[in-house]
Design a protein around this motif. Structure first.
Motif, mmCIF file in Angstrom:
data_model
loop_
_atom_site.group_PDB
_atom_site.id
_atom_site.type_symbol
_atom_site.label_atom_id
_atom_site.label_comp_id
_atom_site.label_asym_id
_atom_site.label_seq_id
_atom_site.Cartn_x
_atom_site.Cartn_y
_atom_site.Cartn_z
ATOM 1 N N ALA A 11 -4.945 -22.415 0.773
ATOM 2 C CA ALA A 11 -5.705 -22.095 -0.612
ATOM 3 C C ALA A 11 -4.879 -21.672 -1.705
ATOM 4 C CB ALA A 11 -6.673 -21.292 0.004
ATOM 5 N N GLN A 12 -5.313 -22.083 -2.752
ATOM 6 C CA GLN A 12 -4.486 -21.508 -3.999
ATOM 7 C C GLN A 12 -5.110 -20.324 -4.547
ATOM 8 O OE1 GLN A 12 -2.355 -23.367 -5.594
ATOM 9 N NE2 GLN A 12 -2.167 -24.935 -4.035
ATOM 10 N N MET A 13 -4.084 -19.417 -4.803
ATOM 11 C CA MET A 13 -4.306 -18.121 -5.366
ATOM 12 C C MET A 13 -3.534 -17.791 -6.703
ATOM 13 S SD MET A 13 -6.248 -17.190 -2.764
ATOM 14 C CE MET A 13 -6.313 -15.464 -2.196
ATOM 15 N N THR A 14 -3.644 -16.668 -7.128
ATOM 16 C CA THR A 14 -3.190 -16.124 -8.124
ATOM 17 C C THR A 14 -2.416 -14.489 -7.871
ATOM 18 O OG1 THR A 14 -4.180 -17.661 -9.692
ATOM 19 C CG2 THR A 14 -2.974 -15.771 -10.628
ATOM 20 N N ASP A 15 -1.147 -14.147 -8.152
ATOM 21 C CA ASP A 15 -0.701 -12.937 -7.813
ATOM 22 C C ASP A 15 -0.584 -12.239 -9.029
ATOM 23 O OD1 ASP A 15 -0.917 -13.034 -5.215
ATOM 24 O OD2 ASP A 15 1.326 -13.708 -4.889
ATOM 25 N N PHE A 16 -1.096 -11.112 -9.344
ATOM 26 C CA PHE A 16 -0.630 -10.343 -10.637
ATOM 27 C C PHE A 16 0.281 -9.186 -10.385
ATOM 28 C CE2 PHE A 16 -4.820 -12.438 -11.315
ATOM 29 C CZ PHE A 16 -5.003 -12.751 -12.654
ATOM 30 N N HIS A 17 1.291 -9.148 -10.952
ATOM 31 C CA HIS A 17 2.478 -8.201 -10.733
ATOM 32 C C HIS A 17 2.443 -7.078 -11.811
ATOM 33 C CE1 HIS A 17 3.522 -11.048 -7.674
ATOM 34 N NE2 HIS A 17 3.773 -12.092 -8.614
ATOM 35 N N PHE A 18 2.373 -5.816 -11.543
ATOM 36 C CA PHE A 18 2.286 -4.774 -12.305
ATOM 37 C C PHE A 18 3.567 -3.737 -11.764
ATOM 38 C CE2 PHE A 18 -1.808 -6.331 -12.210
ATOM 39 C CZ PHE A 18 -2.224 -6.407 -13.569
ATOM 40 N N LEU A 19 4.122 -3.107 -13.128
ATOM 41 C CA LEU A 19 5.173 -2.264 -12.738
ATOM 42 C C LEU A 19 4.524 -0.794 -12.904
ATOM 43 C CD1 LEU A 19 8.080 -2.199 -12.550
ATOM 44 C CD2 LEU A 19 8.290 -1.646 -14.919
ATOM 45 N N THR A 20 4.714 0.144 -11.921
ATOM 46 C CA THR A 20 4.121 1.538 -11.852
ATOM 47 C C THR A 20 4.983 2.411 -12.549
ATOM 48 O OG1 THR A 20 5.430 2.160 -10.009
ATOM 49 C CG2 THR A 20 3.593 0.976 -9.395
ATOM 50 N N PRO A 21 4.539 3.642 -12.871
ATOM 51 C CA PRO A 21 5.214 4.655 -13.730
ATOM 52 C C PRO A 21 6.505 4.885 -13.095
ATOM 53 C CG PRO A 21 2.995 5.116 -13.666
ATOM 54 C CD PRO A 21 2.947 4.270 -12.776
ATOM 55 N N ALA A 22 6.575 4.744 -11.701
ATOM 56 C CA ALA A 22 7.640 4.799 -11.042
ATOM 57 C C ALA A 22 8.864 3.814 -11.077
ATOM 58 C CB ALA A 22 7.666 5.488 -9.576
ATOM 59 N N GLY A 23 8.553 2.667 -11.660
ATOM 60 C CA GLY A 23 9.339 1.728 -11.556
ATOM 61 C C GLY A 23 9.077 0.619 -10.595
ATOM 62 N N GLN A 24 8.177 0.922 -9.718
ATOM 63 C CA GLN A 24 8.133 -0.057 -8.583
ATOM 64 C C GLN A 24 6.937 -1.238 -8.932
ATOM 65 O OE1 GLN A 24 7.299 3.404 -6.069
ATOM 66 N NE2 GLN A 24 8.834 2.559 -4.550
ATOM 67 N N THR A 25 6.944 -2.442 -8.250
ATOM 68 C CA THR A 25 5.887 -3.207 -8.438
ATOM 69 C C THR A 25 4.903 -3.283 -7.253
ATOM 70 O OG1 THR A 25 7.834 -4.735 -9.522
ATOM 71 C CG2 THR A 25 5.782 -5.734 -8.662
ATOM 72 N N VAL A 26 3.488 -3.383 -7.903
ATOM 73 C CA VAL A 26 2.666 -3.537 -6.919
ATOM 74 C C VAL A 26 1.784 -5.061 -7.390
ATOM 75 C CG1 VAL A 26 2.071 -1.004 -6.724
ATOM 76 C CG2 VAL A 26 0.994 -2.357 -8.457
ATOM 77 N N THR A 27 1.102 -5.542 -6.446
ATOM 78 C CA THR A 27 0.368 -6.790 -6.779
ATOM 79 C C THR A 27 -1.112 -7.085 -6.323
ATOM 80 O OG1 THR A 27 2.856 -8.062 -6.447
ATOM 81 C CG2 THR A 27 0.613 -9.519 -6.075
ATOM 82 N N SER B 193 0.757 -1.210 0.153
ATOM 83 C CA SER B 193 -0.071 -0.023 -0.109
ATOM 84 C C SER B 193 0.866 1.278 -0.007
ATOM 85 C CB SER B 193 -0.841 -0.058 1.086
ATOM 86 O OG SER B 193 -0.313 -0.175 2.589
ATOM 87 N N SER B 194 2.142 1.151 0.421
ATOM 88 C CA SER B 194 2.850 2.498 0.539
ATOM 89 C C SER B 194 3.285 2.748 -0.913
ATOM 90 C CB SER B 194 4.059 1.914 1.262
ATOM 91 O OG SER B 194 4.822 0.924 0.643
ATOM 92 N N VAL B 195 3.312 1.842 -1.921
ATOM 93 C CA VAL B 195 3.729 2.405 -3.088
ATOM 94 C C VAL B 195 2.011 2.521 -4.005
ATOM 95 C CG1 VAL B 195 4.456 1.310 -5.511
ATOM 96 C CG2 VAL B 195 5.609 0.800 -3.281
ATOM 97 N N SER B 196 1.110 1.524 -3.785
ATOM 98 C CA SER B 196 0.016 1.800 -4.304
ATOM 99 C C SER B 196 -0.822 3.133 -4.065
ATOM 100 C CB SER B 196 -0.929 0.525 -4.142
ATOM 101 O OG SER B 196 -1.214 0.259 -3.041
ATOM 102 N N SER B 197 -0.629 3.441 -2.860
ATOM 103 C CA SER B 197 -1.396 4.802 -2.637
ATOM 104 C C SER B 197 -0.976 6.115 -3.220
ATOM 105 C CB SER B 197 -1.252 4.792 -0.936
ATOM 106 O OG SER B 197 0.093 5.161 -0.462
ATOM 107 N N GLU B 198 0.114 5.943 -3.738
ATOM 108 C CA GLU B 198 0.631 7.065 -4.693
ATOM 109 C C GLU B 198 0.140 7.251 -5.785
ATOM 110 O OE1 GLU B 198 2.793 9.368 -3.337
ATOM 111 O OE2 GLU B 198 2.529 8.367 -1.221
ATOM 112 N N LEU B 199 -0.710 5.919 -6.498
ATOM 113 C CA LEU B 199 -1.109 6.079 -7.863
ATOM 114 C C LEU B 199 -2.307 6.651 -7.929
ATOM 115 C CD1 LEU B 199 -0.749 2.174 -8.282
ATOM 116 C CD2 LEU B 199 0.727 3.686 -9.374
ATOM 117 N N GLN B 200 -2.373 7.513 -9.177
ATOM 118 C CA GLN B 200 -3.535 8.420 -9.676
ATOM 119 C C GLN B 200 -4.277 8.055 -10.618
ATOM 120 O OE1 GLN B 200 -4.391 11.004 -7.592
ATOM 121 N NE2 GLN B 200 -2.525 10.510 -6.241
#
Length: 297
Positions: A103-119, A77-84
């Motif tokens: 329990a089986q899950m799936t993680d989706f990883h994305f790169l933000t405009p600042a080059g950080q990863t959010v999931t 959240s420290s990274v995703s809270s900066e997204l607009q």
């Protein structure tokens, strides 16, 4: 005549104090509007646009952020809270994971405009994702581009009163007015597409499985609707364009003005067929032999 008026008064009293008369058949809005379904051209225009299957996503695939409580859905959240809203996220990878209970899950990883990863973690295993997934507050940029290609520059007629300014604030609109689509951009939340018409816009969905019924065929016409209703007087048509009804209007004219009702109740009296239309916003219309005799806005 007195018998007929008395029967109508009884019907009004019964339907006014109950949710419905037990012997009155109920009809859905789909049944009411089935004879005037959207023209095939409007239905078909965007029908081929769909997102890619998750199995086809490749690193670098672009998504546009539509707003919402991103920090609740995407970690850290420290990274995703900066997204607009309007920021672009680039798909990195999709990996299987497990909860602490196994329990089986799936993680989706994305790169933000600042080059950080959010999931974003989805409560579904990778092998059960199917052909499509809905990620909170994200829309595929390729979908927006496809809609823009098909709509930008088109002259169309609006079939909804719901209009917004470019900041998303509701404004007064008119139905069946000619407009030119000047651009298409990513929308917000449940409304992933914004169709711009100068300084106004209409929200649009393209996913046929969406619970929000704001598809192109429900909002626009490719031809002037007035041509199909030459029997309607100019005065009544003006009311329809403002979304208003008046005593003496026909069922078809009222449907054009307000849309299809949520529920219809029918009752045959000694002298007339009575219908009561009820809408989700509390509006009801009362017809006698197809002519509006009473309504509440």
């Amino acid at each position: 005549m007195r018998i007929c008026l008395f029967a109508v008064a009884v019907f009004i009293a019964l339907t006014g104090c109950q949710t419905g008369v037990e012997s009155t058949p109920r009809i859905t809005d789909k049944q009411v509007s089935r004879h005037v379904g959207a023209a095939s051209a409007e239905t078909a225009l965007l029908s081929t646009i769909q997102g890619e299957k998750p199995s086809e996503w490749r690193p670098g695939k672009v998504f546009t952020l539509t707003g919402g409580k991103v920090s609740v859905a995407y970690t850290p959240s420290s990274v995703s809270s900066e997204l607009q809203p309007g920021d672009t996220l680039r798909f990195e990878s999709m990996t299987p994971s497990k909860t602490i209970t196994g329990a089986q899950m799936t993680d989706f990883h994305f790169l933000t405009p600042a080059g950080q990863t959010v999931t974003y973690r989805m409560e579904t295993s990778v092998d059960r994702l199917g052909d499509s997934v809905t990620l909170p507050f994200l829309v595929e940029a390729s979908v927006i581009d496809s809609v823009r290609t098909l709509l930008k520059g088109r002259r169309v007629w609006t079939t909804t009163l719901q209009r917004y300014d470019l900041n998303g604030e509701a404004i007064s609109g008119r139905k069946f007015q000619p407009v030119e689509i000047t651009d298409v951009r990513a929308g917000r939340g449940e409304y992933p597409v914004e169709v711009l018409m100068g300084n106004e816009m209409i929200y649009l969905t393209v996913d046929p499985s969406s619970r929000v019924n704001r598809r192109f065929a429900n909002l626009f016409s490719l031809t002037d609707p007035r041509r199909n209703y030459k029997q309607i007087t100019d005065r009544t048509w003006e009311r329809i364009c403002r979304g208003e009804v008046a005593d003496g209007m026909t069922m078809e004219e009222c449907r054009l003005a307000l849309g299809s009702p949520r529920e219809v109740e029918r009752d045959a009296t000694y002298g007339a067929l009575i219908e009561r239309w009820t809408y989700e916003n509390g509006i009801y219309l009362l017809f006698s032999d197809g002519i509006l005799t009473r309504f509440r806005r």
